[in-house]
Design a protein around this motif. Structure first.
Motif, PDB file in Angstrom:
ATOM      1  N   GLU A  48       0.815  -1.215   0.000  1.00 51.89           N
ATOM      2  CA  GLU A  48       0.000   0.000   0.000  1.00 51.89           C
ATOM      3  C   GLU A  48       0.853   1.272   0.000  1.00 51.89           C
ATOM      4  O   GLU A  48       0.339   2.354  -0.246  1.00 51.89           O
ATOM      5  CB  GLU A  48      -0.965  -0.012   1.183  1.00 51.89           C
ATOM      6  CG  GLU A  48      -2.007  -1.117   1.028  1.00 51.89           C
ATOM      7  CD  GLU A  48      -2.841  -1.374   2.263  1.00 51.89           C
ATOM      8  OE1 GLU A  48      -2.471  -0.900   3.363  1.00 51.89           O
ATOM      9  OE2 GLU A  48      -3.871  -2.054   2.132  1.00 51.89           O
ATOM     10  N   ARG A  49       2.140   1.131   0.269  1.00 52.93           N
ATOM     11  CA  ARG A  49       3.036   2.301   0.278  1.00 52.93           C
ATOM     12  C   ARG A  49       3.872   2.425  -0.989  1.00 52.93           C
ATOM     13  O   ARG A  49       4.620   3.379  -1.148  1.00 52.93           O
ATOM     14  CB  ARG A  49       3.955   2.238   1.494  1.00 52.93           C
ATOM     15  CG  ARG A  49       3.217   2.465   2.798  1.00 52.93           C
ATOM     16  CD  ARG A  49       4.188   2.524   3.929  1.00 52.93           C
ATOM     17  NE  ARG A  49       4.685   1.177   4.179  1.00 52.93           N
ATOM     18  CZ  ARG A  49       4.645   0.576   5.350  1.00 52.93           C
ATOM     19  NH1 ARG A  49       4.178   1.193   6.383  1.00 52.93           N
ATOM     20  NH2 ARG A  49       5.103  -0.640   5.490  1.00 52.93           N
ATOM     21  N   LEU A  50       3.755   1.465  -1.880  1.00 51.83           N
ATOM     22  CA  LEU A  50       4.534   1.481  -3.117  1.00 51.83           C
ATOM     23  C   LEU A  50       3.820   2.295  -4.193  1.00 51.83           C
ATOM     24  O   LEU A  50       2.615   2.496  -4.128  1.00 51.83           O
ATOM     25  CB  LEU A  50       4.764   0.046  -3.601  1.00 51.83           C
ATOM     26  CG  LEU A  50       5.523  -0.865  -2.633  1.00 51.83           C
ATOM     27  CD1 LEU A  50       5.546  -2.289  -3.154  1.00 51.83           C
ATOM     28  CD2 LEU A  50       6.919  -0.344  -2.375  1.00 51.83           C
ATOM     29  N   ASP A  51       4.575   2.750  -5.177  1.00 46.63           N
ATOM     30  CA  ASP A  51       4.014   3.506  -6.296  1.00 46.63           C
ATOM     31  C   ASP A  51       3.840   2.588  -7.497  1.00 46.63           C
ATOM     32  O   ASP A  51       4.768   1.867  -7.883  1.00 46.63           O
ATOM     33  CB  ASP A  51       4.936   4.670  -6.676  1.00 46.63           C
ATOM     34  CG  ASP A  51       4.916   5.775  -5.644  1.00 46.63           C
ATOM     35  OD1 ASP A  51       3.873   5.974  -4.990  1.00 46.63           O
ATOM     36  OD2 ASP A  51       5.939   6.461  -5.488  1.00 46.63           O
ATOM     37  N   TYR A  52       2.635   2.648  -8.112  1.00 43.58           N
ATOM     38  CA  TYR A  52       2.261   1.807  -9.236  1.00 43.58           C
ATOM     39  C   TYR A  52       1.907   2.673 -10.436  1.00 43.58           C
ATOM     40  O   TYR A  52       1.119   3.615 -10.314  1.00 43.58           O
ATOM     41  CB  TYR A  52       1.030   0.959  -8.891  1.00 43.58           C
ATOM     42  CG  TYR A  52       1.239   0.082  -7.695  1.00 43.58           C
ATOM     43  CD1 TYR A  52       1.702  -1.211  -7.842  1.00 43.58           C
ATOM     44  CD2 TYR A  52       0.969   0.550  -6.422  1.00 43.58           C
ATOM     45  CE1 TYR A  52       1.901  -2.031  -6.739  1.00 43.58           C
ATOM     46  CE2 TYR A  52       1.160  -0.253  -5.311  1.00 43.58           C
ATOM     47  CZ  TYR A  52       1.630  -1.540  -5.470  1.00 43.58           C
ATOM     48  OH  TYR A  52       1.826  -2.343  -4.371  1.00 43.58           O
ATOM     49  N   TYR A  53       2.450   2.333 -11.588  1.00 41.16           N
ATOM     50  CA  TYR A  53       2.165   3.029 -12.840  1.00 41.16           C
ATOM     51  C   TYR A  53       1.843   1.983 -13.900  1.00 41.16           C
ATOM     52  O   TYR A  53       2.388   0.879 -13.868  1.00 41.16           O
ATOM     53  CB  TYR A  53       3.371   3.839 -13.310  1.00 41.16           C
ATOM     54  CG  TYR A  53       3.785   4.930 -12.362  1.00 41.16           C
ATOM     55  CD1 TYR A  53       3.283   6.216 -12.509  1.00 41.16           C
ATOM     56  CD2 TYR A  53       4.679   4.688 -11.323  1.00 41.16           C
ATOM     57  CE1 TYR A  53       3.662   7.233 -11.643  1.00 41.16           C
ATOM     58  CE2 TYR A  53       5.059   5.694 -10.454  1.00 41.16           C
ATOM     59  CZ  TYR A  53       4.547   6.961 -10.621  1.00 41.16           C
ATOM     60  OH  TYR A  53       4.912   7.965  -9.755  1.00 41.16           O
ATOM     61  N   GLY A  54       1.007   2.343 -14.862  1.00 38.42           N
ATOM     62  CA  GLY A  54       0.700   1.425 -15.948  1.00 38.42           C
ATOM     63  C   GLY A  54       0.332   2.173 -17.210  1.00 38.42           C
ATOM     64  O   GLY A  54       0.100   3.392 -17.184  1.00 38.42           O
TER      65      GLY A  54
END
Length: 156
Positions: A48-54
């Motif tokens: 929940e603290r990580l950054d996600y991009y797509g």
């Protein structure tokens, strides 16, 4: 000027784990690979603290219902690739950013952001456009409750 709320952001270079899904609904395939990767690498508790991009890769075409979606998660240097997930270096860039609540609204928000750029002093950038998941959760979330930040590449 278009009424969409836009902020200009510079993304710094990032080291990302990248998974690709392909088919009629590739996003779920790419997410499944990323979530399995996080569990395998001991990062699930911090997901929940990580950054996600797509982003689409390749883009949809009128001739086929199939397209690709590439999902990224920003990872530290100590994390290595797996058979399904590769490690990439993203160089960063300047972006026009707006938010979207609910996956069903994403196409309209992208159109709003493109229209904003047409009326702005910025030109199209050549770096990767991105969708960032703002409210990740281990508990699962409905498509209507997902919040995304849309990153449109720009240049002055």
């Amino acid at each position: 000027m278009n009424s969409v709320n836009v902020k200009i952001e510079t993304l710094a270079p990032m080291r990302v784990a990248s998974a690709l899904g392909f088919g009629e609904g590739p996003e779920g395939l790419a997410w499944e690979k990323i979530f399995n990767f996080l569990r395998q690498k001991g990062l699930w508790e911090d997901m929940e603290r990580l950054d996600y991009y797509g982003f689409n890769n390749p883009d949809p075409t009128p001739a086929s219902p199939n397209y690709g979606y590439e999902q990224w998660v920003v990872v530290p240097e100590a994390i290595s690739a797996t058979e399904e997930v590769e490690i990439k270096q993203f160089p960063g860039g300047i972006y026009a950013v707006t938010h979207c609540q609910g996956i069903p609204n994403i196409f309209k928000r992208w159109k709003d952001l493109f229209a904003w750029r047409e009326d702005s002093p910025y030109q199209a950038g050549s770096h990767q456009w991105l969708e960032k998941w703002v409210n990740p959760t281990k508990e699962g979330i409905s498509e209507d409750d997902m919040v995304m930040a849309l990153y449109l590449p720009i240049q002055e």
